[in-house]
Enzyme design. Structure first.
Site, mmCIF file in Angstrom:
data_model
loop_
_atom_site.group_PDB
_atom_site.id
_atom_site.type_symbol
_atom_site.label_atom_id
_atom_site.label_comp_id
_atom_site.label_asym_id
_atom_site.label_seq_id
_atom_site.Cartn_x
_atom_site.Cartn_y
_atom_site.Cartn_z
ATOM 1 N N HIS A 1 0.835 -1.204 0.000
ATOM 2 C CA HIS A 1 0.000 0.000 0.000
ATOM 3 C C HIS A 1 0.867 1.250 0.000
ATOM 4 O O HIS A 1 2.093 1.186 -0.048
ATOM 5 C CB HIS A 1 -0.969 -0.007 1.182
ATOM 6 C CG HIS A 1 -0.318 -0.063 2.536
ATOM 7 N ND1 HIS A 1 0.477 0.946 3.041
ATOM 8 C CD2 HIS A 1 -0.344 -1.020 3.513
ATOM 9 C CE1 HIS A 1 0.900 0.633 4.254
ATOM 10 N NE2 HIS A 1 0.426 -0.566 4.562
ATOM 11 N N CYS B 1 3.362 -4.621 6.573
ATOM 12 C CA CYS B 1 3.119 -4.560 5.134
ATOM 13 C C CYS B 1 4.361 -4.050 4.409
ATOM 14 O O CYS B 1 5.340 -3.634 5.018
ATOM 15 C CB CYS B 1 1.936 -3.635 4.835
ATOM 16 S SG CYS B 1 0.376 -4.219 5.523
#
Length: 485
Positions: free
Chosen positions: A145, A153
């Site tokens: 992202h 992430c």
């Protein structure tokens, strides 16, 4: 009259530019276009937007690659993106809340694309996959992202993830059912494998290398399965000649690893405070301060209160291992770059015995606490200047004064901005030339006998977030789904 016409033209141009920027910030983010420069690059390389793609990411190098399959059927590298943030350590994600970014082979289907992410746009990696589930691993919604902030992430800038998202979307629209993502701890080179040969994750990493070897020999993505708790690639239907070529590459790499070990390549383990980012971003962070991640138009990032800003020191701690895999010394490297790590180990080896950390049987994280207190006469000596680091490769230009090895923040420095104190090792601070032209011979700093315990405060507006929000589970991670990383 002519002046008024020019002013009107300029106003219209600015207005159109602003509309173009805002157009993809709302519900239409799914339609972010591929940048024209990337179309030009694809054309130069004989590629187009409809061809299948493949993603490879590397934690240690903090890079993400996009590959395109050409008409020959083989994949070729389209573009390499510097990674803005990843969290945790080298190694696979094991459980929810451990802040580890996944490692392994993942598949990204159209259903995993998320244009409504609170982190601009994103796609779900597909963790846990069949391999992760076979080992009982937990966690969900592990993404690639934007926003340059991570709690498990792989995080890019908004501009980067917009481009990557568009490339994945166009390939899927053209019929690619799933985009393979090879999430790796580092580039699978003999040099990296030699240094990490005694790491507790080495068996898992060698299993991943079986798949990357196939990709690098054939130029095609491996067919991935799971059997007996291991990844298996291409099953029993593979071409015997291809299998032989892959096996030959593996043997050549193992021969090189053995030669590097025989030449004295140290066995190490890298310990990060909490992940890392590409040195180009770290350089900009040092030059611009804590808010540069949020206000930079080219990054398009904003404060989301997830990453630990205090963890962005200049480089990881390098734990030197003995022949049995036990820690015998801990050194702070200037960066995770191969040359910087080896230079740090070499500098530590040249220190007199009194200045070296004692051999400790404790866990690596407890090594520093077990060291004896130095006397007043004991002053850490500057380490030898190592070869050029990744910072120097990214930022060419003149030299800047090198910092003193082993220096730490003291109470008298509390008035300085946090990031300048936390990243005081970086050779750009205090230089007389602009940040983008600075290069300094990096210094590998050896951890002193007794660590200086300093609690560096976070910037005020981030501190409130970090006190009230669980780092593993940010309150507003994604608009369309909870975050349970």
């Amino acid at each position: 009259m002519a002046f008024k016409q020019l002013a009107l033209v300029a106003f219209v141009a600015l207005s159109l530019g602003a509309c173009e920027e805002d157009r993809y910030r709302g519900s239409a983010r799914h339609h972010i276009p591929i940048p024209s420069a990337t179309y030009t690059l694809m054309s130069e390389k004989g590629m187009n937007k409809d061809q299948p793609i493949l993603i490879r990411s590397y934690k240690k190098e903090s890079e993400l690659e996009i590959w395109k399959r050409k008409p020959t059927g083989q994949y070729a590298l389209l573009k390499t993106f510097p990674m803005c943030r990843w969290s945790g350590q080298l190694g696979p994600k094991v459980r929810e809340g451990d802040r580890m970014a996944p490692e392994g082979f993942y598949a990204i289907s159209p259903a995993q694309m998320n244009p409504n992410s609170s982190y601009y746009v994103s796609f779900n990696m597909g963790y846990p996959n069949a391999y992760d589930r076979s080992h009982g691993r937990t966690g969900a919604h592990l993404m690639v992202h934007g926003a340059c902030s991570s709690a498990g992430c792989y995080s890019m800038t908004d501009d980067q993830i917009g481009e990557i998202y568009a490339l994945v979307r166009e390939a899927q629209n053209a019929g690619q059912k799933a985009v393979q993502m090879q999430a790796l701890p580092f580039r699978m080179t003999p040099e990296n494998l030699a240094k990490h040969r005694l790491d507790s994750n080495i068996a898992f990493w060698k299993n991943l290398k079986e798949g990357t070897d196939y990709f690098e020999v054939t130029g095609d993505e491996p067919q991935v399965g799971v059997s007996g708790g291991r990844y298996v690639f291409n099953g029993s239907t593979g071409d015997p000649s291809v299998a032989q070529a892959v096996q030959q590459k593996r043997q050549q790499d193992e021969t090189q690893v053995a030669a590097l070990v025989a030449r004295g390549t140290p066995a190490i383990k890298l310990l990060y405070d909490d992940g890392d980012q590409h040195s180009s971003f770290k350089t900009a962070l040092v030059a611009g301060g804590a808010d540069s991640l949020n206000r930079s138009a080219s990054w398009g990032s904003r404060d989301v209160g997830v990453s630990r800003p205090d963890a962005l020191t200049i480089g990881p701690r390098v734990v030197v291992l003995d022949d049995k895999g036990k820690a015998k010394a801990t050194i702070r490297a200037t960066s995770a770059d191969n040359d910087a790590v080896l230079a740090a180990v070499s500098a530590a080896a040249t220190e007199p015995p009194a200045a070296k950390p004692e051999l400790a049987k404790a866990e690596p994280a407890k090594l520093e606490a077990a060291k004896p207190e130095p006397t007043k006469a004991e002053v850490p000596k500057p380490a030898a200047a190592p070869a050029a680091t990744l910072l120097a490769k990214v930022q060419p230009g003149g030299a800047a004064p090198a910092p003193v090895a082993g220096s730490f923040t003291t109470a008298s420095e509390e008035s300085e901005p946090f990031y300048r104190r936390a990243l005081s090792f970086v050779p750009l601070i205090g230089a007389s030339k602009p940040a983008e032209t600075q290069v300094s011979a990096p210094v590998a700093s050896v951890v002193p006998s007794t660590p200086t315990n300093v609690r560096a405060p976070l910037p005020p507006r981030r501190a409130d977030k970090l006190r009230t929000t669980r780092l593993e589970e940010p309150a507003a991670a994604f608009a369309s789904q909870p975050v349970t990383r």
